[in-house]
Design a protein around this motif. Structure first.
Motif, PDB file in Angstrom:
ATOM      1  N   MET A 108       0.854  -1.189   0.000  1.00 38.07           N
ATOM      2  CA  MET A 108       0.000   0.000   0.000  1.00 38.07           C
ATOM      3  C   MET A 108       0.888   1.237   0.000  1.00 38.07           C
ATOM      4  SD  MET A 108      -1.131  -0.872   3.844  1.00 38.07           S
ATOM      5  CE  MET A 108      -2.455   0.305   4.068  1.00 38.07           C
ATOM      6  N   ARG A 109       0.285   2.387  -0.247  1.00 32.81           N
ATOM      7  CA  ARG A 109       1.044   3.637  -0.196  1.00 32.81           C
ATOM      8  C   ARG A 109       0.235   4.683   0.555  1.00 32.81           C
ATOM      9  NH1 ARG A 109       5.331   3.395  -3.612  1.00 32.81           N
ATOM     10  NH2 ARG A 109       5.620   5.646  -3.610  1.00 32.81           N
ATOM     11  N   GLY A 110       0.926   5.716   1.012  1.00 35.51           N
ATOM     12  CA  GLY A 110       0.255   6.836   1.672  1.00 35.51           C
ATOM     13  C   GLY A 110      -0.182   6.505   3.084  1.00 35.51           C
ATOM     14  N   CYS A 111      -0.808   7.469   3.725  1.00 36.35           N
ATOM     15  CA  CYS A 111      -1.302   7.268   5.089  1.00 36.35           C
ATOM     16  C   CYS A 111      -2.419   8.267   5.368  1.00 36.35           C
ATOM     17  CB  CYS A 111      -0.175   7.471   6.101  1.00 36.35           C
ATOM     18  SG  CYS A 111      -0.735   7.149   7.782  1.00 36.35           S
ATOM     19  N   ASN A 112      -3.503   7.779   5.965  1.00 37.82           N
ATOM     20  CA  ASN A 112      -4.645   8.651   6.280  1.00 37.82           C
ATOM     21  C   ASN A 112      -4.709   9.046   7.739  1.00 37.82           C
ATOM     22  OD1 ASN A 112      -5.438   8.445   3.698  1.00 37.82           O
ATOM     23  ND2 ASN A 112      -7.248   7.189   4.059  1.00 37.82           N
ATOM     24  N   ASN A 113      -3.662   8.736   8.497  1.00 37.32           N
ATOM     25  CA  ASN A 113      -3.820   8.845   9.943  1.00 37.32           C
ATOM     26  C   ASN A 113      -3.638  10.217  10.554  1.00 37.32           C
ATOM     27  OD1 ASN A 113      -4.773   6.408  10.897  1.00 37.32           O
ATOM     28  ND2 ASN A 113      -2.828   5.455  10.420  1.00 37.32           N
TER      29      ASN A 113
END
Ligand code: SAH
Ligand code: SF4
Ligand code: F3S
Length: 471
Positions: free
Chosen positions: A169-174
């Motif tokens: 996966m890529r990125g982060c929503n946290n």
């Protein structure tokens, strides 16, 4: 725009030129460099290990802390000086998280940078290089909601031929309030599981024996089939990968405590080839600070999770990340971190002093008010305590028989090899002619330091299903 061929080989048949890639930061960034190498090789560039030999030098950078950025800026200065003195035609590119964070500021700050390319724009690198070769400043820092590079088989750089990274996966929503990653890597997206399996199968075919599935928060991996609506969760993906071969070890990183589910623990417990190690960053032992960090869990919740994990997987090793001196951290908060460490006794930890990152919530809304010397002192206390715990945990291994996957020659001695246990502990043991990187060996642990285990009695494993034994 007009593109002038940079070299006479620019025919598309012969190599276009040599590219040197230098990587900073996390495992995902190292894997990105392998994706970059694949994109460039596909466009007829050759990859070299020697910057002096290169027509294009690319720095794949990290922005996580001020120190990480300072190192890169220093390196850019060195390379610029080299370029000015010796190799004016050399192109210098800044890629990765710092490129995304600083964008065209990099051209102003570092006059000899030619290319700036963010983490979601690597497919455009060949075009950027062509543009830069005509003397333009070439930049692409667009972030994407879809890009996962899923069809690209990374070119393994500096590989030991045994272990490989696979990004899932890529990125982060946290949006943890201290962290720059959501700004540099964009929204979270999960890669098609079937492309992951395809990559894993190719690695197995090439003789690799261990894969580490990578994401900033692997537990929130979730892929929905656009045609059937079928959903694949992280636990399901883990099982799919583990089933490919009993000879393939599976690791993963990083787990976010708030998202770790019981079914992941269940799959881990059921498959012997899924390694019994969880990297579970806690960041702080104080609930007040965890709240300010927006981590989404409390001290008690974390400790409860640790108990649950140890119940499900008794032999598990736990490692963590800790930040010392976050905004408003008091002596009492710091003591809570030390006491949490005492309660958990982590096998290993990565420990940092808080470093304010521009544009994060903490930089905008909180005060970086813990004096530098206090941060350093607290960090040192954390490091000292961790060293004690690592030693304790490693000493507890003495007398046990562990199965290790051999990775190569030990750093300190030609006559010794090293491998890792399923718990991710390094074991050093005597070399023998019939034992090669990629072999499994059962070892009797006889000695330990805080960083390494030592063995002299061992046996090569012929059948992966046989129980661990040294004779
Ligand atoms: N996605 C992972 C962490 C990635 S960054 C997770 O959520 O656990 C790796 C580590 O760097 C973090 O766990 C944190 O301990 C540290 N870190 C991140 N931002 C930092 C900052 N501004 N100052 C100091 N350490 C930081
Ligand atoms: Fe940063 Fe938090 Fe995302 Fe980890 S989970 S990358 S610490 S924002
Ligand atoms: Fe990794 Fe550093 Fe970027 S830790 S995600 S390379 S900011």
């Amino acid at each position: 725009m007009a593109v002038t061929p940079k070299t006479i080989e620019d025919s598309g048949i012969l190599p276009k030129g040599k590219v040197y890639i230098e990587t900073y930061g996390c495992q995902m960034n190292f894997n990105d460099s392998e994706i970059i190498a694949a994109v460039l090789k596909h466009h007829k560039y050759e990859i070299t290990d020697n910057p002096e030999d290169a027509d294009v030098v690319l720095l794949n950078t990290c922005a996580i802390r001020d120190k990480a950025e300072e190192r890169v800026l220093q390196r850019i200065k060195e390379l610029s000086a080299y370029k000015r003195r010796k190799k004016p035609h050399m192109l210098l590119g800044v890629l990765g998280c710092m490129a995304e964070r600083m964008r065209d500021q990099l051209f102003e700050k570092e006059k000899l940078v030619d290319i700036v390319c963010g983490p979601d724009a690597y497919r455009s690198l060949p075009v950027l290089i062509d543009e830069a070769a005509t003397g333009q400043k070439a930049v692409n820092v667009l972030l994407s909601r879809e890009e996962t590079y899923e069809d690209i088989m990374p070119v393994r750089l500096h590989s030991n031929g045994v272990t490989a990274f696979v990004s899932i996966m890529r990125g982060c929503n946290n949006m943890c309030t201290f962290c720059v990653v959501p700004f540099t890597r964009g929204r979270e997206r999960s890669r098609n599981p079937y492309s992951i399996i395809k990559e894993v199968d190719q690695l197995i075919e090439q003789g690799f024996k261990e894969v580490t599935l990578l994401g900033q928060n692997v537990d929130s991996y979730r892929w929905t089939d656009p045609n059937t609506g079928e959903v694949v969760t992280f636990a399901m993906l883990l099982e799919m990968v583990a089933k490919r071969s009993p000879w393939l070890r599976v690791r993963f990183s990083t787990s976010h405590p708030k998202d770790m589910t019981d079914d992941v623990l269940d799959v881990m417990a059921r498959y012997p080839n899924i390694c019994k190690h969880i990297h579970l960053p806690v960041q702080s032992g104080s609930t007040r600070i965890l709240k300010l960090m927006r981590r989404g869990y409390s001290r008690e919740w974390y400790l409860n999770l640790v108990s649950k994990i140890r119940e499900a997987i008794p032999d598990v090793a736990l490692s963590t990340d800790i930040i010392a001196g976050f905004c408003t951290e008091t002596e009492e908060d710091h003591k809570q971190t030390l006491s949490l460490m005492e309660e958990v006794k982590f096998d290993q930890a990565f420990m940092f002093r808080y470093s304010e990152r521009p544009n994060t919530y903490a930089a905008r809304k909180l005060k970086d008010d813990v004096p530098h010397e206090v941060k350093i002192r607290r960090l040192n206390e954390i490091i000292d305590l961790q060293r004690k715990h690592s030693l304790e945990r490693n000493k507890a291994e003495i007398g046990k028989v562990r199965r290790i996957l051999v990775e190569g020659k030990a750093r300190r001695s030609e006559n010794q090899l090293f491998g890792r246990t399923t718990q991710n502990k390094v074991v050093v043991f005597p070399a023998r002619d019939d034992i090669k990187p990629g072999d499994y060996v059962d070892v009797l642990i006889e000695n330990a330091t805080s960083a390494t285990l030592f063995a002299s009695k061992f046996r090569k494993v012929q059948d992966i299903n046989e129980p661990e034994a040294v004779n």
